[in-house]
Design an enzyme around this catalytic site. Structure first.
Site, PDB file in Angstrom:
ATOM      1  N   CYS A   4      -9.869   7.117 -10.392  1.00 60.56           N
ATOM      2  CA  CYS A   4      -8.981   7.318  -9.403  1.00 60.56           C
ATOM      3  C   CYS A   4      -9.642   8.366  -8.284  1.00 60.56           C
ATOM      4  CB  CYS A   4      -7.735   7.869  -9.509  1.00 60.56           C
ATOM      5  SG  CYS A   4      -6.987   6.667 -10.804  1.00 60.56           S
ATOM      6  N   HIS A  46     -17.314  17.624 -11.965  1.00 63.64           N
ATOM      7  CA  HIS A  46     -17.272  16.883 -13.005  1.00 63.64           C
ATOM      8  C   HIS A  46     -17.234  17.651 -14.500  1.00 63.64           C
ATOM      9  CE1 HIS A  46     -18.355  13.197 -15.210  1.00 63.64           C
ATOM     10  NE2 HIS A  46     -18.598  12.325 -14.116  1.00 63.64           N
ATOM     11  N   HIS A  52      -1.790  19.997   5.908  1.00 60.70           N
ATOM     12  CA  HIS A  52      -1.321  18.983   5.056  1.00 60.70           C
ATOM     13  C   HIS A  52      -1.913  18.695   3.855  1.00 60.70           C
ATOM     14  CE1 HIS A  52       0.671  17.872   8.732  1.00 60.70           C
ATOM     15  NE2 HIS A  52      -0.461  18.011   9.520  1.00 60.70           N
ATOM     16  N   HIS A  66      -3.373  12.937  -4.772  1.00 58.98           N
ATOM     17  CA  HIS A  66      -3.781  11.508  -5.441  1.00 58.98           C
ATOM     18  C   HIS A  66      -2.274  11.396  -6.313  1.00 58.98           C
ATOM     19  CE1 HIS A  66      -4.545   8.279  -7.989  1.00 58.98           C
ATOM     20  NE2 HIS A  66      -4.465   8.798  -9.138  1.00 58.98           N
ATOM     21  N   HIS A  88       6.503   6.516  -4.773  1.00 59.48           N
ATOM     22  CA  HIS A  88       7.481   5.802  -4.660  1.00 59.48           C
ATOM     23  C   HIS A  88       7.466   4.391  -4.201  1.00 59.48           C
ATOM     24  CE1 HIS A  88      11.829   4.650  -3.278  1.00 59.48           C
ATOM     25  NE2 HIS A  88      12.277   5.020  -4.259  1.00 59.48           N
ATOM     26  N   ASN A 128       0.889   3.856  -8.157  1.00 61.22           N
ATOM     27  CA  ASN A 128      -0.618   4.378  -7.997  1.00 61.22           C
ATOM     28  C   ASN A 128      -1.571   3.421  -7.674  1.00 61.22           C
ATOM     29  OD1 ASN A 128      -3.019   5.629  -8.842  1.00 61.22           O
ATOM     30  ND2 ASN A 128      -2.264   6.312 -10.938  1.00 61.22           N
TER      31      ASN A 128
END
Length: 506
Positions: free
Chosen positions: A238, A317, A401, A405, A434, A438
């Protein structure tokens, strides 16, 4: 007894006790604000007296002093020439080696058709009728859906709307085409960019990697030029959207005066899990159809029409650690059914990756006042063995802002708590989860579109996009708004932004 009077007195006493605490918190708030203002403007405060002294001294100069200075320079012509040559050489080296600015001209998020919506009742009815899940699995999926933070209007692929489902290579290609081409058509329409002008193409999709590649499909569809630098990123989870931005940025440093297009998506059709292993059922309940296309440019003239400038990309990572490597893992269950398993250690591993990432990012973005506080707490803990919690920097001082994710409700809750954010800072993430679920690597772009649609993006505002992915990775991108940003045409929130934010069940 006058119980009402006694209660009133008790309430008054309690309020009087709370008043000093309230005043103390207010005082501490203003002390902290004063500290940040003082440290942030320390250079200016010291510079003003220096300028004043120089101005006073300069006012004492007369014409004879200037003549003597000119005569002195004439007799030191060699020194002047050498200094000028060094200055010109230094400026040339600086101009030639400084990074080329990367501008985000515009982006577009895919909005699936309404017939692909999957409300709770329909989702559960189809799961029951499929006959692949036992009662325990069905109950588990129901609980996950109730607690997930997903609404009733998220989308699943067309193949999953049939009973039984019809996953196939052809159906997966169709989903990929609908998402990628839908986002790209919208992007090219909004920017009036000729696809032939695209010099770099980066596509990321973690679980679906056909031959020819997804990037080749786009090149074929839009007849992109033959010397295009194209890349196809697979299996990167993702957070691959930020990785794709980083790769495009690097390519724009070496390919001058061109455009780069990044396409971030995920494919669900061939990756739906039809077994009963609970850790592999969670993705069925969270992942939904979505994708985004982003147009980047290194052309100086595009600054006038661009929305944002890329400031930083920081990648972390944790794949060297076995637990981190296996916490999001595609595998087969005992019955030979393929799915993605989510480890119970996922949140702890994500927290460790986040800590490493913000340790690198912090010095790049935080004001010096916050860095001093963090350094002081670190010294106190290391040198004096003080039993104090490490100071958590206030990232609200660095960013206006936050696009976290939308991996799930727990992810957003954890970052809101650990970074000490306010509800408004995570509103875009919660509302994206909502409304769209995802959508993997593209979720951070739906969140940015939400902020724009709410009219909150002002010139000079900084945005922090942060995403987590298998491997395990935590990646951040920082953008700065070049102007007051309005939502683009065909925004995914265009017809529903007035309904948001909605109240979520606790």
């Amino acid at each position: 007894m006058d119980t009402d009077g006694g209660d009133a007195v008790g309430v008054q006493i309690q309020q009087n006790r709370r008043l000093p605490d309230f005043l103390q918190s207010v005082n501490l708030k203003y002390v902290k604000l004063g500290y940040h203002y003082l440290v942030s403007n320390l250079f200016t405060l010291c510079f003003v007296p220096l300028i004043t002294v120089i101005s006073v001294e300069a006012s004492r100069f007369n014409i004879d002093d200037l003549r003597q200075l000119w005569v002195h320079l004439q007799y030191n012509l060699v020194s002047v020439v050498i200094c000028s040559a060094i200055l010109v050489f230094g400026l040339t080296v600086y101009i030639m080696t400084r990074p080329t600015p990367v501008y985000l001209v515009d982006y577009a998020c895919y909005r699936p058709p309404d017939e692909l919506k999957a409300p709770y009742e329909k989702f559960m009815r189809h799961s029951r009728l499929q006959g692949d899940f036992d009662e325990n699995s069905l109950e588990f999926q129901r609980k996950i859906l109730e607690r997930s933070g997903l609404g009733e209007e998220t989308y699943v692929p067309e193949a999953m709307h049939f009973i039984p489902p019809r996953p196939s290579m052809a159906a997966a290609r169709e989903e990929a085409e609908q998402v990628m081409y839908g986002a790209l058509d919208n992007l090219f329409s909004n920017t009036n960019v000729n696809p032939k002008d695209i010099g770099v193409l980066v596509v990321n999709c973690s679980l679906f990697n056909p031959t020819p590649s997804l990037s080749a499909m786009i090149i074929n569809k839009y007849k992109l030029r033959g010397n295009i630098r194209s890349f196809n990123l697979g299996g990167m989870g993702c957070s691959a959207g930020v990785i794709a931005i980083d790769l495009a940025k690097d390519m724009l440093q070496v390919n001058r005066n061109t455009y780069a297009v990044v396409v971030s998506t995920e494919n669900i059709t061939q990756n739906w899990y039809f077994g009963n292993k609970k850790s592999m059922l969670i993705p069925n309940c969270l992942f939904r159809v979505g994708g985004a296309a982003i147009l980047l440019s290194n052309k100086s003239r595009d600054r006038r029409r661009a929305k944002y400038k890329l400031v930083h990309v920081v990648r972390t990572h944790k794949g060297a650690d076995d637990k981190a490597f296996r916490c999001v893992y595609q595998e087969q269950d005992d019955d030979g059914k393929t799915g993605v398993s989510l480890s119970k250690d996922l949140m702890a591993i994500a927290g460790g990756a986040l800590k490493t990432n913000i340790t690198t990012l912090g010095p790049l973005v935080l004001p010096i006042s916050e860095q001093l506080l963090f350094f002081a707490s670190l010294v106190a803990k290391k040198l004096f063995n003080a039993k104090v919690k490490p100071y958590i920097p206030d990232f609200k001082l660095a960013f206006d802002h936050f696009c976290i994710h939308a991996g799930g409700r727990a992810v957003i809750d954890e970052l809101e708590k650990n970074l000490q954010l306010l509800p408004v800072h995570v509103e875009a993430s919660r509302m994206t989860l909502h409304r769209f679920g995802n959508t993997s690597s593209s979720s951070i772009w739906y969140e940015l579109a939400y902020i724009e649609s709410k009219g909150r993006m002002r010139r000079g505002n900084r945005v922090w996009q942060i995403a987590f992915g298998s491997g395990f990775k935590c990646n951040s991108a920082v953008w700065e708004a070049i102007r007051h940003v309005k939502p683009s045409r065909n925004s995914p929130w265009e017809d529903c932004i007035d309904r948001y934010p909605v109240k979520l069940l606790s």
